[in-house]
Structures are given as C-alpha cells and as structure tokens.
Design a protein around this motif. Structure first.
Motif, PDB file in Angstrom:
ATOM      1  N   GLN A  40       0.859  -1.174   0.000  1.00 32.30           N
ATOM      2  CA  GLN A  40       0.000   0.000   0.000  1.00 32.30           C
ATOM      3  C   GLN A  40       0.904   1.235   0.000  1.00 32.30           C
ATOM      4  OE1 GLN A  40      -3.368   0.044  -0.186  1.00 32.30           O
ATOM      5  NE2 GLN A  40      -3.272  -2.192  -0.374  1.00 32.30           N
ATOM      6  N   TYR A  99       1.326   3.401   2.154  1.00 30.74           N
ATOM      7  CA  TYR A  99       1.868   3.653   3.494  1.00 30.74           C
ATOM      8  C   TYR A  99       2.804   2.561   4.001  1.00 30.74           C
ATOM      9  CZ  TYR A  99      -2.118   0.614   4.463  1.00 30.74           C
ATOM     10  OH  TYR A  99      -3.021  -0.418   4.446  1.00 30.74           O
ATOM     11  N   GLY A 100       2.876   1.413   3.311  1.00 25.73           N
ATOM     12  CA  GLY A 100       3.759   0.341   3.769  1.00 25.73           C
ATOM     13  C   GLY A 100       3.459  -0.982   3.095  1.00 25.73           C
ATOM     14  N   HIS A 112       6.046  -0.090   7.893  1.00 26.95           N
ATOM     15  CA  HIS A 112       5.659   1.263   7.488  1.00 26.95           C
ATOM     16  C   HIS A 112       6.679   1.744   6.461  1.00 26.95           C
ATOM     17  CE1 HIS A 112       5.126   5.649   7.784  1.00 26.95           C
ATOM     18  NE2 HIS A 112       3.857   5.316   7.985  1.00 26.95           N
ATOM     19  N   ILE A 113       6.260   2.600   5.544  1.00 27.82           N
ATOM     20  CA  ILE A 113       7.143   3.067   4.475  1.00 27.82           C
ATOM     21  C   ILE A 113       8.422   3.707   5.031  1.00 27.82           C
ATOM     22  CG2 ILE A 113       5.995   5.313   4.252  1.00 27.82           C
ATOM     23  CD1 ILE A 113       6.446   4.997   1.173  1.00 27.82           C
ATOM     24  N   SER A 114       8.341   4.326   6.215  1.00 29.70           N
ATOM     25  CA  SER A 114       9.521   4.958   6.817  1.00 29.70           C
ATOM     26  C   SER A 114      10.515   3.937   7.358  1.00 29.70           C
ATOM     27  CB  SER A 114       9.098   5.900   7.948  1.00 29.70           C
ATOM     28  OG  SER A 114       8.496   5.158   8.997  1.00 29.70           O
TER      29      SER A 114
END
Length: 123
Positions: free
Chosen positions: A17, A19-20, A34-36
């Motif tokens: 997604q 976001y991740g 999570h994408i971060s």
C-alpha cells in the motif's frame, strides 16, 4: 510461532500500500513495514523497493498488546549511512563568506518597533 520485539525473521511480501507493506511471517502471522521503515532516507515509491512475493529479512519493532498487530522494519538491519556515503552538497541560506551575524536584524529593529507602535496608536 511466538514473536518477540527485537526478533529478526524472514517473511514474504504479501501486499503493498502507499503507506507500507504487509509481510507474512508464517501461515498465520502477518506484520506491517511502514514506508519509513523500509530503508534509510526518503522513500518516494515503495514499489521501487519491495515487490509482492519477495522474501525479505525484517526485525520486529513492536507488538500491540491488544490487537496483536506486529510492526516490522528493514531499516534497523542496515547500518545508518554517514554523510560521506552520500554525494550531497551542503546548501546555505546565507552567504557563508559574509560574517554579519545579527547586525542586519539589529539595524532593522528600530524601524520594526516604530512601525508596530504606529499601528497600535492608529487602532
């Protein structure tokens, strides 16, 4: 299988997604990166880093006590890059050859104060 914070495990990317990414750790357990937490630095498009079906190694960051949701990271498994690792140029907002300090602010302060006082008087 029981997982604990800090465990390093292999998983399979099952969904992506904006976001991740969702990672299957086993047949019954899934976690989210999570994408971060995909890599150090800014990630513009997670699809450039991860692909569905890809086998990756992840570290368990957190396990929610109530929902049993597992937060994962790839970033923690890679050494933090140093500034020498990047060909980045340092940009300055001012001219670094000019050493004026707070002098321009000090010179303008009386005008700013006078303007503010005039506005108060006219209100």
């Amino acid at each position: 299988m029981t997982y604990h914070i800090g465990d390093i495990v292999k998983g399979t990317v099952t969904g992506i997604q904006p976001y991740g990414a969702f990672i299957a750790l086993d047949d019954e357990t899934q976690g989210l990166i999570h994408i971060s937490e995909c890599q150090h630095g800014y990630v513009k498009d997670i699809h450039q880093i991860l692909h569905v079906g890809q086998q990756i190694q992840v570290q368990v960051l957190d396990i929610d006590e109530f929902t049993q949701k597992i937060s994962l990271s790839r970033r923690t498994l890679v050494p933090t890059p140093t500034h020498s690792d990047h060909n980045r140029r340092k940009y300055y907002w001012t001219n670094r050859d000019e050493h004026t300090g707070f002098k321009p602010i000090a010179e303008r302060l009386p005008v700013w104060v006078a303007t503010a006082l005039e506005e108060l008087v006219h209100e």
